[in-house]
Design a protein around this motif. Structure first.
Motif, PDB file in Angstrom:
ATOM      1  N   THR A 111       0.866  -1.158  -0.109  1.00  0.00           N
ATOM      2  CA  THR A 111      -0.163   0.040  -0.092  1.00  0.00           C
ATOM      3  C   THR A 111       1.053   1.202   0.005  1.00  0.00           C
ATOM      4  OG1 THR A 111      -2.051   1.092   0.940  1.00  0.00           O
ATOM      5  CG2 THR A 111      -0.181  -0.009   2.332  1.00  0.00           C
ATOM      6  N   GLY A 112       0.220   2.292  -0.231  1.00  0.00           N
ATOM      7  CA  GLY A 112       1.104   3.512  -0.204  1.00  0.00           C
ATOM      8  C   GLY A 112       0.222   4.795  -0.410  1.00  0.00           C
ATOM      9  N   TRP A 113       0.906   6.087  -0.176  1.00  0.00           N
ATOM     10  CA  TRP A 113      -0.018   7.235  -0.085  1.00  0.00           C
ATOM     11  C   TRP A 113      -0.710   7.323  -1.457  1.00  0.00           C
ATOM     12  CZ3 TRP A 113      -1.530   9.972   3.564  1.00  0.00           C
ATOM     13  CH2 TRP A 113      -1.700  11.077   3.640  1.00  0.00           C
ATOM     14  N   ALA A 114      -0.081   7.135  -2.678  1.00  0.00           N
ATOM     15  CA  ALA A 114      -0.664   7.288  -3.822  1.00  0.00           C
ATOM     16  C   ALA A 114      -1.964   6.354  -4.037  1.00  0.00           C
ATOM     17  CB  ALA A 114       0.198   7.007  -5.133  1.00  0.00           C
ATOM     18  N   GLN A 115      -1.847   5.040  -3.376  1.00  0.00           N
ATOM     19  CA  GLN A 115      -2.976   3.968  -3.489  1.00  0.00           C
ATOM     20  C   GLN A 115      -4.154   4.661  -2.917  1.00  0.00           C
ATOM     21  OE1 GLN A 115       0.440   3.015  -3.432  1.00  0.00           O
ATOM     22  NE2 GLN A 115       0.044   2.681  -5.520  1.00  0.00           N
ATOM     23  N   ILE A 116      -3.986   5.149  -1.606  1.00  0.00           N
ATOM     24  CA  ILE A 116      -5.362   5.704  -0.879  1.00  0.00           C
ATOM     25  C   ILE A 116      -5.677   6.971  -1.073  1.00  0.00           C
ATOM     26  CG2 ILE A 116      -4.680   4.141   1.050  1.00  0.00           C
ATOM     27  CD1 ILE A 116      -3.529   6.691   2.610  1.00  0.00           C
ATOM     28  N   ALA A 117      -4.674   7.941  -1.815  1.00  0.00           N
ATOM     29  CA  ALA A 117      -5.166   9.147  -2.020  1.00  0.00           C
ATOM     30  C   ALA A 117      -5.771   9.508  -3.770  1.00  0.00           C
ATOM     31  CB  ALA A 117      -3.884  10.177  -1.831  1.00  0.00           C
ATOM     32  N   TYR A 118      -5.650   8.430  -4.577  1.00  0.00           N
ATOM     33  CA  TYR A 118      -5.432   8.719  -5.885  1.00  0.00           C
ATOM     34  C   TYR A 118      -6.596   7.551  -6.482  1.00  0.00           C
ATOM     35  CZ  TYR A 118      -5.198  10.646 -10.491  1.00  0.00           C
ATOM     36  OH  TYR A 118      -5.554  11.180 -11.735  1.00  0.00           O
ATOM     37  N   PRO A 119      -7.390   7.777  -6.969  1.00  0.00           N
ATOM     38  CA  PRO A 119      -8.310   6.740  -7.749  1.00  0.00           C
ATOM     39  C   PRO A 119      -7.438   5.631  -8.489  1.00  0.00           C
ATOM     40  CG  PRO A 119      -9.171   8.684  -8.782  1.00  0.00           C
ATOM     41  CD  PRO A 119      -8.007   8.979  -7.498  1.00  0.00           C
ATOM     42  N   TYR A 120      -7.666   4.463  -9.047  1.00  0.00           N
ATOM     43  CA  TYR A 120      -7.118   3.479  -9.739  1.00  0.00           C
ATOM     44  C   TYR A 120      -6.515   4.127 -11.013  1.00  0.00           C
ATOM     45  CZ  TYR A 120      -6.100  -1.259 -11.790  1.00  0.00           C
ATOM     46  OH  TYR A 120      -5.675  -2.183 -12.109  1.00  0.00           O
ATOM     47  N   GLY A 121      -5.416   3.731 -11.370  1.00  0.00           N
ATOM     48  CA  GLY A 121      -4.839   4.434 -12.534  1.00  0.00           C
ATOM     49  C   GLY A 121      -5.046   3.842 -13.872  1.00  0.00           C
ATOM     50  N   GLN A 122      -5.296   4.687 -14.745  1.00  0.00           N
ATOM     51  CA  GLN A 122      -5.714   4.108 -16.292  1.00  0.00           C
ATOM     52  C   GLN A 122      -4.785   4.122 -17.164  1.00  0.00           C
ATOM     53  OE1 GLN A 122      -8.527   2.203 -16.744  1.00  0.00           O
ATOM     54  NE2 GLN A 122      -9.016   2.480 -14.271  1.00  0.00           N
ATOM     55  N   ASP A 123      -3.888   5.486 -17.020  1.00  0.00           N
ATOM     56  CA  ASP A 123      -3.002   5.926 -17.995  1.00  0.00           C
ATOM     57  C   ASP A 123      -1.643   6.571 -17.525  1.00  0.00           C
ATOM     58  OD1 ASP A 123      -4.198   8.385 -17.400  1.00  0.00           O
ATOM     59  OD2 ASP A 123      -5.628   8.099 -19.015  1.00  0.00           O
ATOM     60  N   SER A 124      -1.103   7.200 -18.423  1.00  0.00           N
ATOM     61  CA  SER A 124       0.272   7.878 -17.991  1.00  0.00           C
ATOM     62  C   SER A 124      -0.087   9.304 -17.208  1.00  0.00           C
ATOM     63  CB  SER A 124       1.224   8.253 -19.399  1.00  0.00           C
ATOM     64  OG  SER A 124       0.645   9.027 -20.043  1.00  0.00           O
ATOM     65  N   TYR A 125      -1.423   9.825 -17.736  1.00  0.00           N
ATOM     66  CA  TYR A 125      -1.576  10.920 -16.786  1.00  0.00           C
ATOM     67  C   TYR A 125      -1.632  10.638 -15.306  1.00  0.00           C
ATOM     68  CZ  TYR A 125      -4.467  14.615 -14.850  1.00  0.00           C
ATOM     69  OH  TYR A 125      -4.799  15.665 -13.695  1.00  0.00           O
ATOM     70  N   ASP A 126      -2.615   9.618 -15.184  1.00  0.00           N
ATOM     71  CA  ASP A 126      -2.811   8.886 -13.782  1.00  0.00           C
ATOM     72  C   ASP A 126      -1.479   8.609 -13.092  1.00  0.00           C
ATOM     73  OD1 ASP A 126      -5.478   9.456 -13.965  1.00  0.00           O
ATOM     74  OD2 ASP A 126      -6.004   7.109 -14.365  1.00  0.00           O
ATOM     75  N   ALA A 127      -0.333   8.007 -13.936  1.00  0.00           N
ATOM     76  CA  ALA A 127       0.794   7.536 -13.215  1.00  0.00           C
ATOM     77  C   ALA A 127       1.485   8.895 -12.830  1.00  0.00           C
ATOM     78  CB  ALA A 127       1.501   6.811 -14.287  1.00  0.00           C
ATOM     79  N   GLU A 128       1.338   9.841 -13.572  1.00  0.00           N
ATOM     80  CA  GLU A 128       2.041  11.107 -13.150  1.00  0.00           C
ATOM     81  C   GLU A 128       1.675  11.873 -11.711  1.00  0.00           C
ATOM     82  OE1 GLU A 128       3.646  15.263 -15.329  1.00  0.00           O
ATOM     83  OE2 GLU A 128       2.125  13.864 -16.412  1.00  0.00           O
ATOM     84  N   GLN A 129       0.273  11.692 -11.717  1.00  0.00           N
ATOM     85  CA  GLN A 129      -0.433  12.047 -10.582  1.00  0.00           C
ATOM     86  C   GLN A 129      -0.118  11.278  -9.393  1.00  0.00           C
ATOM     87  OE1 GLN A 129      -2.316  15.085 -10.854  1.00  0.00           O
ATOM     88  NE2 GLN A 129      -1.523  14.669 -12.867  1.00  0.00           N
ATOM     89  N   LYS A 130      -0.053  10.121  -9.613  1.00  0.00           N
ATOM     90  CA  LYS A 130       0.343   9.323  -8.333  1.00  0.00           C
ATOM     91  C   LYS A 130       1.957   9.477  -8.144  1.00  0.00           C
ATOM     92  CE  LYS A 130      -2.932   5.465  -8.371  1.00  0.00           C
ATOM     93  NZ  LYS A 130      -2.967   4.021  -7.761  1.00  0.00           N
ATOM     94  N   LEU A 131       2.717   9.709  -9.071  1.00  0.00           N
ATOM     95  CA  LEU A 131       3.973  10.060  -8.882  1.00  0.00           C
ATOM     96  C   LEU A 131       4.145  11.023  -7.846  1.00  0.00           C
ATOM     97  CD1 LEU A 131       7.330   9.536  -9.239  1.00  0.00           C
ATOM     98  CD2 LEU A 131       6.790  11.220 -11.346  1.00  0.00           C
ATOM     99  N   MET A 132       3.498  12.091  -8.000  1.00  0.00           N
ATOM    100  CA  MET A 132       3.407  13.331  -6.937  1.00  0.00           C
ATOM    101  C   MET A 132       3.234  12.811  -5.473  1.00  0.00           C
ATOM    102  SD  MET A 132       1.921  16.558  -9.057  1.00  0.00           S
ATOM    103  CE  MET A 132       0.583  15.739  -9.843  1.00  0.00           C
TER     104      MET A 132
END
Length: 163
Positions: A111-132
């Motif tokens: 688990t991680g901060w990105a998993q609980i704070a951001y919805p399930y990722g679908q693409d590179s935009y979501d990956a970039e948001q989760k990276l933050m």
């Protein structure tokens, strides 16, 4: 015996090559919730027909992640950290997203901060948001942040968010 073990592994467990700390690769373990060879068709989507009907509940409750405890015991992962990404996707993201490699300076987590704070990722935009979120976790790591992530993960599981 090896053929029997492989058959059990192919039917019950799912393994996938992922990046860990310092871009070292390892195989992550999960309970199989999708038909074999499903990854050839990309990311999982909500109501994905590749998911076994009985497995939707397993995925909602995150029980498919339990075998990753083996990865923790093997020293490849921690309980909390940036999510270990599939090698195929991570290689794409490294080309598209500035500083994507920075998330590999720590061990990945179940688990991680990105998993609980951001919805399930679908693409590179979501990956970039989760990276933050991942970089926030790395920069601001504390035992209190770890405990908060564990607590919020528990709440996410109880609320059955995700798929």
């Amino acid at each position: 015996l090896i053929k029997k073990i492989k058959k059990i592994n192919d039917s019950v467990f799912y393994t996938q090559k992922r990046y860990g700390i310092n871009n070292k690769t390892f195989y992550i373990y999960k309970f199989r919730t999708m038909y074999s060879d499903s990854e050839s068709r990309g990311n999982t989507n909500k109501d994905d027909p590749r998911i076994y009907s009985f497995a939707k509940t397993i995925r909602n409750l995150r029980f498919d992640e339990i075998p990753q405890i083996v990865n923790i015991f093997m020293g490849q992962m921690h309980l909390v950290g940036p999510r270990a990404e599939w090698v195929e996707l991570a290689d794409q993201y490294k080309k598209q997203i500035i500083n994507y490699r920075s998330r590999h300076v720590v061990k990945p987590g179940i688990t991680g901060w990105a998993q609980i704070a951001y919805p399930y990722g679908q693409d590179s935009y979501d990956a970039e948001q989760k990276l933050m979120y991942d970089l926030y976790y790395i920069k601001n790591w504390s035992i209190w942040l770890e405990l908060e992530i564990c607590f919020k993960t528990f709440l996410v599981i109880l609320d059955k968010k995700g798929f």
